[in-house]
Each structure stands twice: as C-alpha cells, then as structure tokens.
Design an enzyme around this catalytic site. Structure first.
Site, mmCIF file in Angstrom:
data_model
loop_
_atom_site.group_PDB
_atom_site.id
_atom_site.type_symbol
_atom_site.label_atom_id
_atom_site.label_comp_id
_atom_site.label_asym_id
_atom_site.label_seq_id
_atom_site.Cartn_x
_atom_site.Cartn_y
_atom_site.Cartn_z
ATOM 1 C CG HIS A 154 -23.867 -23.614 -22.850
ATOM 2 N ND1 HIS A 154 -24.106 -24.563 -23.814
ATOM 3 C CD2 HIS A 154 -24.534 -22.506 -23.250
ATOM 4 C CE1 HIS A 154 -24.883 -24.075 -24.757
ATOM 5 N NE2 HIS A 154 -25.163 -22.815 -24.445
ATOM 6 C CG ASP A 207 -0.305 -0.064 2.536
ATOM 7 O OD1 ASP A 207 -0.773 -0.848 3.379
ATOM 8 O OD2 ASP A 207 0.676 0.660 2.761
ATOM 9 N NE ARG A 229 -28.349 -23.303 -23.629
ATOM 10 C CZ ARG A 229 -29.595 -22.867 -23.556
ATOM 11 N NH1 ARG A 229 -30.505 -23.584 -22.915
ATOM 12 N NH2 ARG A 229 -29.948 -21.724 -24.126
ATOM 13 C CD GLU A 254 -28.146 -16.743 -26.231
ATOM 14 O OE1 GLU A 254 -28.223 -15.502 -26.121
ATOM 15 O OE2 GLU A 254 -27.196 -17.324 -26.767
#
Length: 441
Positions: free
Chosen positions: A246, A76, A298, A322
């Site tokens: 998929h 940091d 799916r 979809e």
C-alpha cells in the site's frame, strides 16, 4: 508498440477421419476483446489435420490485423502445441505442410504456444462445431449465422490468459509487463543495512533501513511449494500474484509499528499520489485481471484507486492483513526497545514469540499460507493484484523461494512497490519481481 494477440484454435472430426471443421478466434490480450473469428468446414479429415488448419487460420487472421503483433497461441491439442514448440517431431505426411505453413506465418513475429484444457477452449471449439454443423447442411460457416456470444466468449477466453506455461518465458513476460521499458526492478537487500547480527535485524524490523514504514516479519517454515525451475508445457498458465504494498500513511515516514491492531491509518497525501501512479502503470501494462486487498484501510484505499482505473471490483481477504503488533502499535522501534526491552529481545530471537497482546510471525505465516492456497485455487491461470503489507509480501516471497525465516530481514519493500510470484499447477513457484518502484520515479 506492437499489439499482443491471443489466438485460440480448435478442430474436430466426426469419425476421425470424418466430416471435419475448424474454428479460431483472435483476442486482444490486454482488453479481452474478440477481434476476429474464423471457421470452415473442410470435408473429410482427421482431428489433427483440422486442428492444424484451425491454427493456420488463426495465425492468418492475427497477421491480417497486425503483422508485427506478438501472438500467444492457446490450444487444447497437446500434439500441435508440442510439435509447433519444437519438442515433438512431425511424422504424419498430412500435417507436415500445415505445420510448415503455420511456421511461415509465425516467421518474423514472437509466437509462443501454450496447452490449455478443453474447457478453457470453448470459444474455438464452438466455432469448429458450428462449421461441422454447417457442412452437414451442405453449407459453409457464416459469421452472420454464428450463435456465439462474442462478448461473453472473449471474456471467458481471456480470463485464464497469463504468462506462458514455460517458466523462463513467463518470467521474461512478467519483467516486461511489470518493470516496463523505463526502468528495471529494484530488489534484494540493501547491502549497507543488512547484516546477519541481531542489530541489523532490529534495524530492518523497525523499518530503519529504508522506506519501509511497517516492521518486517518472519515466521516458521510453513509447507512451501517445491523448488524448481522448469515446468511442463501442459501445466498451463500459472496463477500470478502481483504484490502491491500500500501507499504511505502518516506513520510511514516516522517508521512506526503499524499493523492490524493499531489505529488503522488512511493514506497520506503522498500515499494517495503513489496509488494514482501505480494505477496508471498497471493500466498501461494491462496484465491484471482481478484485485484482492487486505481489509485494512490503507490497502483498501490503494486497491480502490487501482481497481477504478482498471475497471475491476475489489475483493477483501482477511488473511492478507498486517501483523498485529499489540502494545507496540504506533511506537518507533526505539520507543518499543525502551519500554519493552526483554519482550523485544525475545521477539527478535524467535518467530514464535509475539509482541505483548499481539501476533507472532509464525501465526502470520500460517494465515498467509492459507490465504495463498485459497487465492491460488481461485485464480488458477490468471493474474491477480494483491494489495497488502510488508510482512505478508515478504512471507509469500520467502515461502516461494523455500528460504529460511531470517531471509525476510534481507528484503527491502518500499511503499507502493510491486513484486510478483507465479504459482504453477505442479506446485512450483517462481519469484519474478521484487520491490519495483520504477512507476514512482
């Protein structure tokens, strides 16, 4: 194959200068496991000197574990990160020898530096404070006396880990992680299939140009992230979406419209094998930290196969579903053209036109954009696998590029393919991979 370590370091001074100490931790970049901790009370010093001493100690600990390891330093301290990255000059005489020692330890190894907010550096900060507390008691820090919960701390530290904030370095990291050593990412258009006329658009939309079993989509130009290559080092790691289409369903080889309004088919035997292969590939690469899936069956089946291999849970996101193709669900493109010639022509001509009873690509773009923004905020600085479909993936890529709707007809997405987009804190986006199928060969 060399290991990859994350070194997180910090230092502090109660007075600046005043009683000072440092802390550093070495983390396995793949598993998030804490491999080593070190801390020390160093007497009276400034914050910056303590921070540099923490860096040196962390690099030493990493080199002791594996001198050939790739090291990603996360601190940091903007001063240390910028100076060690070569962007700022080192002027203070007390820091020059420490910086030289750190550079010598990094010699011969691939070391990158990344700034992170203080709240993301809690493990090293806690160690530094333990060292200063020990010094106040007239003692030195002892690992045996540390109150750090090592397992929880290593998980918290590893969560934001991702490609470095530098865009070019991050892109190289994504290519190496996702494409692997055995193959290159395949991407871009199928030159034989892509043309600018409506006939080509019809062909691609129907999945006739390749292994795409779902129609491709386009949409209106939603607010896209600004286009740009560079990103400041202090922006931190991006939110990286690894986009997995998929695996195959019984409708995929037949090139039928298969959206969110149809029969919701499950994976075929070939699709299940594809899911197993992509799960193995992602497990070997070790970059995915969370899994989010479209609610359609799916995608859930594909996501569960991958998540089980990675030891992760699956989160469902409705915005990743979809397109709803309405009356055309289950039809081939030729069948839809024969039964609905006027409707199909209008649909191809405008992203604002929906199939009968279905959803327009403009509507898909709107909900995918909302899901993108939600997930980008939730997974800032992390790498998340999104298991979804052709239209959402192409839409995310298009919006990241700031490309027009017709650009979606110039992208190929095979079943079980991998793509990747990174989103930075300043709004810039970087498309890092498209349609990688190396894991299926």
């Amino acid at each position: 194959m060399a290991q990859e370590f994350i070194v997180e370091a910090d230092g502090g001074s109660r007075g600046n200068p005043g009683p000072a100490g440092y802390g550093a931790v070495v983390i396995d970049a793949v598993t998030g496991e804490t491999l080593a901790e070190t801390a020390e009370y160093i007497g009276v010093a400034t914050n910056n000197v303590a921070e540099y001493k923490g860096l040196v100690a962390g690099l030493k600990a990493a080199r002791d574990l594996d001198p050939d390891a790739t090291i990603r330093v996360r601190m940091d301290s903007k001063l240390v990160v910028e100076q060690m990255s070569g962007r700022w000059k080192i002027k203070h005489p007390d820091m020059k020898p420490l910086a030289a020692e750190a550079a010598a330890l990094a010699s011969g190894a691939q070391v990158t530096y990344q700034w992170i907010p203080r709240e993301k550096n809690k493990h090293a900060d806690r160690l530094a404070n333990e060292a200063m507390d020990a010094g106040k008691r007239g003692e030195q820090w002892s690992a045996a006396a540390s109150t750090a919960d090592l397992r929880a701390a290593s998980r918290a530290a590893a969560e934001p880990a991702g490609p470095p904030g530098d865009a070019a370095a991050g892109a190289a990291k994504a290519r190496a992680a996702l494409a692997g050593a055995t193959g290159k990412a395949s991407g871009g258009a199928d030159a034989a299939a892509v043309t600018a006329d409506v006939r080509a658009a019809r062909s691609v939309a129907a999945g006739e140009s390749g292994a795409s079993g779902e129609p491709s989509g386009t949409g209106t130009a939603a607010a896209a992230p600004p286009v740009g290559w560079g990103t400041a080092a202090d922006l931190g790691a991006p939110a990286t979406f690894v986009l997995l289409r998929h695996g195959e369903t019984p409708l995929t080889p037949e090139k039928r419209f298969s959206g969110s309004g149809g029969s919701d088919p499950s994976l075929s035997e070939a699709g299940r094998e594809q899911a197993v292969r992509v799960a193995a590939a992602l497990a070997a690469r070790g970059t995915v930290q969370a899994v989010v899936s479209s609610p359609l069956l799916r995608c859930q089946e594909t996501a569960r196969t991958v998540a089980a291999r990675l030891g992760l849970d699956v989160e469902l996101e409705p915005g990743l579903r979809e397109t709803d193709f309405g009356a055309w669900e289950g039809l081939t493109f030729a069948e839809a053209r024969e039964r609905y010639p006027d409707e199909l022509t209008a649909w191809l001509a405008s992203p604002n036109v929906a199939p009968p009873g279905g959803e327009s690509f403009a509507e898909v773009t709107s909900r995918v954009s909302v899901a993108r923004d939600k997930l980008q905020a939730a997974y800032a600085g992390r790498t998340v696998l999104l298991v979804t479909h052709v239209t959402p993936i192409k839409t995310l890529v298009r919006l990241a590029l700031g490309a027009p709707p017709e650009s979606l007809f110039r992208m190929e997405l095979s079943a079980a393919s991998l793509s990747a987009v990174a989103y930075y804190a300043d709004g810039n986006a970087s498309v890092r991979l498209l349609n990688d199928t190396a894991h299926l060969r």
